[in-house]
Design an enzyme around this catalytic site. Structure first.
Site, short mmCIF file in Angstrom:
data_model
loop_
_atom_site.label_atom_id
_atom_site.label_comp_id
_atom_site.label_asym_id
_atom_site.label_seq_id
_atom_site.Cartn_x
_atom_site.Cartn_y
_atom_site.Cartn_z
N HIS A 17 0.84 -1.20 0.00
CA HIS A 17 0.00 0.00 0.00
C HIS A 17 0.88 1.26 0.00
O HIS A 17 0.61 2.22 -0.72
CB HIS A 17 -0.87 0.06 1.26
CG HIS A 17 -1.90 -1.01 1.40
ND1 HIS A 17 -2.02 -1.80 2.52
CD2 HIS A 17 -2.91 -1.41 0.57
CE1 HIS A 17 -3.04 -2.62 2.38
NE2 HIS A 17 -3.59 -2.43 1.20
N LYS A 41 -17.23 -5.57 6.55
CA LYS A 41 -16.06 -6.43 6.73
C LYS A 41 -15.65 -6.49 8.20
O LYS A 41 -15.56 -5.46 8.87
CB LYS A 41 -14.86 -5.84 5.96
CG LYS A 41 -14.72 -6.38 4.56
CD LYS A 41 -13.35 -6.02 3.99
CE LYS A 41 -13.27 -6.43 2.54
NZ LYS A 41 -12.04 -5.99 1.89
N SER A 132 -3.06 -7.78 3.05
CA SER A 132 -3.23 -7.64 4.50
C SER A 132 -3.60 -8.96 5.16
O SER A 132 -3.21 -9.23 6.29
CB SER A 132 -4.33 -6.60 4.80
OG SER A 132 -3.96 -5.36 4.29
P1 ADP Z 1 -10.02 -3.34 -0.18
O1 ADP Z 1 -10.79 -4.03 0.91
O2 ADP Z 1 -10.67 -2.09 -0.68
O3 ADP Z 1 -9.55 -4.25 -1.29
P2 ADP Z 1 -7.25 -3.29 0.72
O4 ADP Z 1 -6.74 -2.56 1.92
O5 ADP Z 1 -7.13 -4.76 0.71
O6 ADP Z 1 -8.74 -2.80 0.59
O7 ADP Z 1 -6.55 -2.73 -0.60
C1 ADP Z 1 -6.61 -1.38 -0.95
C2 ADP Z 1 -5.98 -1.18 -2.30
O8 ADP Z 1 -4.60 -1.50 -2.24
C3 ADP Z 1 -6.52 -2.07 -3.41
O9 ADP Z 1 -6.52 -1.32 -4.60
C4 ADP Z 1 -5.55 -3.21 -3.49
O10 ADP Z 1 -5.53 -3.79 -4.77
C5 ADP Z 1 -4.27 -2.45 -3.21
N1 ADP Z 1 -3.22 -3.33 -2.68
C6 ADP Z 1 -3.32 -4.22 -1.68
N2 ADP Z 1 -2.14 -4.85 -1.48
C7 ADP Z 1 -1.28 -4.35 -2.39
C8 ADP Z 1 0.09 -4.60 -2.73
N3 ADP Z 1 0.81 -5.53 -2.10
N4 ADP Z 1 0.65 -3.88 -3.72
C9 ADP Z 1 -0.09 -2.96 -4.37
N5 ADP Z 1 -1.38 -2.69 -4.14
C10 ADP Z 1 -1.97 -3.35 -3.15
#
Ligand code: ADP
Length: 164
Positions: A17, A41, A132
């Site tokens: 992130h 969630k 995550s």
């Molecule tokens: P959500 O529940 O909205 O998917 P997340 O916190 O899991 O929330 O992810 C938020 C954003 O960050 C999403 O666009 C996801 O694809 C991106 N993301 C998650 N992990 C990574 C990573 N390792 N590298 C790049 N982008 C990521």
């Protein structure tokens, strides 16, 4: 002012992130990391904890980024986007598996708010397999997490799992 929203659950924030935030903050005038709160969630970290960890991580890893802020968002992202005058949403893309869901969200958001465009940022190759839920799972079994999350997040995970 080119203002972009980076929405997510961030349970917890990871280096993947932070890489997206860092790249985006170099391009947009302002990046608002929007943390989904009170959603359906189930999260390991509370709304407040997730916001705090993002703010701490930004201070720890991206100390020069004065154009990044963190906001809680309850309800629809499009309503928040209208309120703050943002027409860009950023999402990270890792694998093909992300694509279908992300495209659906992007099209739905655009249907709800025609001005809103979603920009996809390619994940760094180091973080392609990072998310995550993997981080939570590793922490549950006491695995150390160097290079996956900032120190403040690793500490918070240890505390949460009762390992400190
Ligand atoms: P959500 O529940 O909205 O998917 P997340 O916190 O899991 O929330 O992810 C938020 C954003 O960050 C999403 O666009 C996801 O694809 C991106 N993301 C998650 N992990 C990574 C990573 N390792 N590298 C790049 N982008 C990521």
């Amino acid at each position: 002012m080119k203002r972009a929203l980076y929405p997510g659950t961030f349970d917890p924030i990871t280096n993947g992130h932070l890489d997206i935030i860092d790249r985006s903050a170099r391009i947009f005038d302002e990046v608002i990391v929007t943390v989904a709160v009170n959603s359906s969630k189930q999260t390991l970290f509370t709304d407040e904890e997730r916001v705090d960890l993002i703010e701490q991580s930004i201070r720890e890893v991206l100390p020069d980024s004065s154009n990044i802020r963190v906001e809680k968002v309850e309800g629809l992202l499009v309503d928040f986007a209208r309120k703050v005058g943002a027409v860009t949403v950023l999402r990270g893309l890792r694998t093909l598996g992300d694509f279908e869901y992300e495209m659906q969200m992007a099209l739905m958001n655009r249907r709800l708010y025609g001005e809103l465009s979603t920009f996809f940022v390619a994940a760094d190759e180091r973080y392609i397999h990072l998310n995550s839920s993997i981080v939570r799972e590793l922490a549950r079994y006491g695995a150390t997490l160097p290079d996956l999350v900032p120190d403040c997040v690793a500490r918070a995970l240890r505390e949460k799992m009762g390992r400190d």
